[in-house]
Design a protein around this motif. Structure first.
Motif, PDB file in Angstrom:
ATOM      1  N   PRO A  44       0.772  -1.246   0.000  1.00 20.53           N
ATOM      2  CA  PRO A  44       0.000   0.000   0.000  1.00 20.53           C
ATOM      3  C   PRO A  44       0.794   1.281   0.000  1.00 20.53           C
ATOM      4  O   PRO A  44       0.373   2.235  -0.620  1.00 20.53           O
ATOM      5  CB  PRO A  44      -0.829  -0.105   1.280  1.00 20.53           C
ATOM      6  CG  PRO A  44      -0.106  -1.060   2.144  1.00 20.53           C
ATOM      7  CD  PRO A  44       0.552  -2.038   1.209  1.00 20.53           C
ATOM      8  N   PHE A  45       1.957   1.353   0.651  1.00 22.71           N
ATOM      9  CA  PHE A  45       2.552   2.677   0.850  1.00 22.71           C
ATOM     10  C   PHE A  45       3.217   3.242  -0.378  1.00 22.71           C
ATOM     11  O   PHE A  45       3.893   4.239  -0.315  1.00 22.71           O
ATOM     12  CB  PHE A  45       3.536   2.658   2.026  1.00 22.71           C
ATOM     13  CG  PHE A  45       4.392   1.438   2.075  1.00 22.71           C
ATOM     14  CD1 PHE A  45       4.072   0.436   2.964  1.00 22.71           C
ATOM     15  CD2 PHE A  45       5.482   1.305   1.249  1.00 22.71           C
ATOM     16  CE1 PHE A  45       4.852  -0.697   3.027  1.00 22.71           C
ATOM     17  CE2 PHE A  45       6.253   0.165   1.306  1.00 22.71           C
ATOM     18  CZ  PHE A  45       5.940  -0.840   2.196  1.00 22.71           C
ATOM     19  N   ASN A  46       3.033   2.585  -1.540  1.00 23.94           N
ATOM     20  CA  ASN A  46       3.645   3.126  -2.735  1.00 23.94           C
ATOM     21  C   ASN A  46       2.679   3.894  -3.598  1.00 23.94           C
ATOM     22  O   ASN A  46       3.028   4.353  -4.664  1.00 23.94           O
ATOM     23  CB  ASN A  46       4.265   2.004  -3.540  1.00 23.94           C
ATOM     24  CG  ASN A  46       5.573   1.599  -2.929  1.00 23.94           C
ATOM     25  OD1 ASN A  46       6.450   2.416  -2.771  1.00 23.94           O
ATOM     26  ND2 ASN A  46       5.683   0.357  -2.527  1.00 23.94           N
ATOM     27  N   GLN A  47       1.415   4.007  -3.166  1.00 23.09           N
ATOM     28  CA  GLN A  47       0.466   4.736  -3.987  1.00 23.09           C
ATOM     29  C   GLN A  47       0.380   6.157  -3.505  1.00 23.09           C
ATOM     30  O   GLN A  47      -0.121   6.422  -2.419  1.00 23.09           O
ATOM     31  CB  GLN A  47      -0.878   4.061  -3.893  1.00 23.09           C
ATOM     32  CG  GLN A  47      -0.554   2.664  -4.078  1.00 23.09           C
ATOM     33  CD  GLN A  47      -1.482   1.729  -4.635  1.00 23.09           C
ATOM     34  OE1 GLN A  47      -2.668   1.871  -4.550  1.00 23.09           O
ATOM     35  NE2 GLN A  47      -0.889   0.755  -5.213  1.00 23.09           N
ATOM     36  N   VAL A  48       0.920   7.046  -4.304  1.00 22.83           N
ATOM     37  CA  VAL A  48       1.003   8.435  -3.882  1.00 22.83           C
ATOM     38  C   VAL A  48       0.162   9.333  -4.778  1.00 22.83           C
ATOM     39  O   VAL A  48       0.072  10.519  -4.549  1.00 22.83           O
ATOM     40  CB  VAL A  48       2.460   8.911  -3.891  1.00 22.83           C
ATOM     41  CG1 VAL A  48       3.237   8.182  -2.836  1.00 22.83           C
ATOM     42  CG2 VAL A  48       3.092   8.703  -5.245  1.00 22.83           C
ATOM     43  N   THR A  49      -0.443   8.755  -5.812  1.00 19.18           N
ATOM     44  CA  THR A  49      -1.205   9.582  -6.741  1.00 19.18           C
ATOM     45  C   THR A  49      -2.691   9.476  -6.438  1.00 19.18           C
ATOM     46  O   THR A  49      -3.140   8.508  -5.839  1.00 19.18           O
ATOM     47  CB  THR A  49      -0.969   9.123  -8.183  1.00 19.18           C
ATOM     48  OG1 THR A  49      -1.341   7.759  -8.278  1.00 19.18           O
ATOM     49  CG2 THR A  49       0.477   9.263  -8.563  1.00 19.18           C
ATOM     50  N   THR A  50      -3.408  10.486  -6.858  1.00 22.15           N
ATOM     51  CA  THR A  50      -4.866  10.399  -6.780  1.00 22.15           C
ATOM     52  C   THR A  50      -5.353   9.892  -8.127  1.00 22.15           C
ATOM     53  O   THR A  50      -4.628   9.918  -9.110  1.00 22.15           O
ATOM     54  CB  THR A  50      -5.487  11.762  -6.511  1.00 22.15           C
ATOM     55  OG1 THR A  50      -5.156  12.616  -7.601  1.00 22.15           O
ATOM     56  CG2 THR A  50      -4.962  12.365  -5.225  1.00 22.15           C
TER      57      THR A  50
END
Lengths: 52, 296
Positions: A44-50
């Motif tokens: 999970p912690f690699n999703q930084v985009t909306t």
């Protein structure tokens, strides 16, 4: 498990120690270069985009 | 005879050391095996943490260095390492950028003089591994609209690790081939009330920063949203369909990263507004804007 591997390594103690170091290094390399890069995008912690 | 009669088990009981130990032996082997597996699993997880926090940083640092070097090369295309592009041609050109190529640099002086990253075109995993990525389709530096950039918060160089610590009016400096663009973080939600009399007047850095009106009303410097709320990077953040009329169009910059740290439950969003623009002077190469020195 480790005892079994140790008993099945050939040669005198010094050779066994060297062989096991090589084995451990191989496993670490496999994890670092193959397994982790493959697992990482699924975490999970690699999703930084909306969503766009 | 009476001395031998201890009332214990009969004769075959004496054989017990021969037989029953085999079963505990097997149980012990199985239990030990499970224990070793669990310890191994724990070590693998620890190793993964090391990989995620340190090794990806190293890999990304290398890629970021390469991207920065490539960008510096294209900026020096005047020949001989000197910027000799004549005046009328000193116009930024961003169209036709390839996914994964760097096109600007960003500095956040509040994070220290050494905080600089080359911004990469695109927000695919590959691009974000190199550095902060520009959402394709959003505005470019200095253009009216919303220059939106995503960045990692954990590992991969973690460019946006601390953007939750950005205060209102902190400068985000963007350098392009011919210009410096100074963006400043908008007032935060609890500062909007009484901004003009409060921080907006007290802090000299806040010149040009104020809660925006018109279609931008309600826009604050920092917000936490759901991952599905893509409207935060719209030209008018928060209103995906809305367009601002030419007269009131603002030049914004938006940073996005994951929130809370180590989770993808939400997104942390920082909005900034452009307050100043400096053209690079070819006669004075290496000149930097004064905002870069706000390292406190």
């Amino acid at each position: 498990m480790y005892g079994w591997i140790w008993r099945h390594l050939p040669g005198p103690t010094m050779v066994r120690v060297l062989t096991s170091v090589v084995l451990v290094a191989g496993v670490v390399a496999l994890l670092m270069f193959v397994v982790f890069p493959w697992v990482e995008p699924k975490l999970p912690f690699n999703q930084v985009t909306t969503q766009q | 005879m009476t001395t031998l009669d201890t009332g214990g088990p009969p004769a075959d009981g004496l054989l017990s050391p021969e037989d029953p130990p085999r079963r505990p032996e097997r149980v012990r082997t199985v239990v030990r095996g499970i224990g070793e597996l669990l310890i191994t699993a724990g070590l693998v997880v620890l190793l993964f943490v090391v990989y995620e926090v340190y090794v990806t940083d190293l890999v990304s640092a290398g890629k970021q260095r390469d991207a920065t070097a490539a960008l510096d090369d294209t900026w020096k295309d005047g020949g001989g390492g000197v910027d000799t592009v004549p005046g009328p041609e000193r116009v930024e050109r961003f169209n036709g950028l390839n996914e994964g190529s760097g096109f600007a640099k960003m500095y956040i002086p509040a994070f220290g003089a050494d905080y600089d990253f080359t911004i990469i075109e695109g927000t695919t995993e590959k691009s974000l591994e190199i550095g902060p990525g520009h959402y394709r389709g959003t505005a470019y530096p200095g253009e009216p609209g919303n220059f939106a950039v995503a960045g990692h918060r954990v590992g991969k160089g973690a460019p946006f690790n601390d953007i939750d610590l950005l205060n209102s009016c902190d400068a985000i400096v963007v350098e392009t081939h011919y210009s410096w663009f100074i963006y400043r973080v908008l007032p935060k939600g609890d500062e909007v009330q009484g901004w003009a009399a409060g921080k907006g007047a007290a802090d000299p850095r806040c010149q040009g920063v104020a809660p925006l009106g018109g279609p931008y009303a309600g826009l604050v410097g920092q917000e936490i949203v759901r991952p599905t709320q893509g409207e935060v990077i719209a030209p008018v953040p928060g209103k995906s369909g809305a367009a601002a009329s030419a007269g009131e169009r603002a030049t914004l910059m938006t940073l996005t990263t994951c929130h809370p740290r180590f989770s993808d439950r939400q997104r942390l969003i920082v909005h900034a507004v452009m307050v100043k623009q400096w053209a690079k002077d070819p006669a004075k190469p290496g000149e930097t804007p004064p905002e870069l020195k706000e390292t406190s």
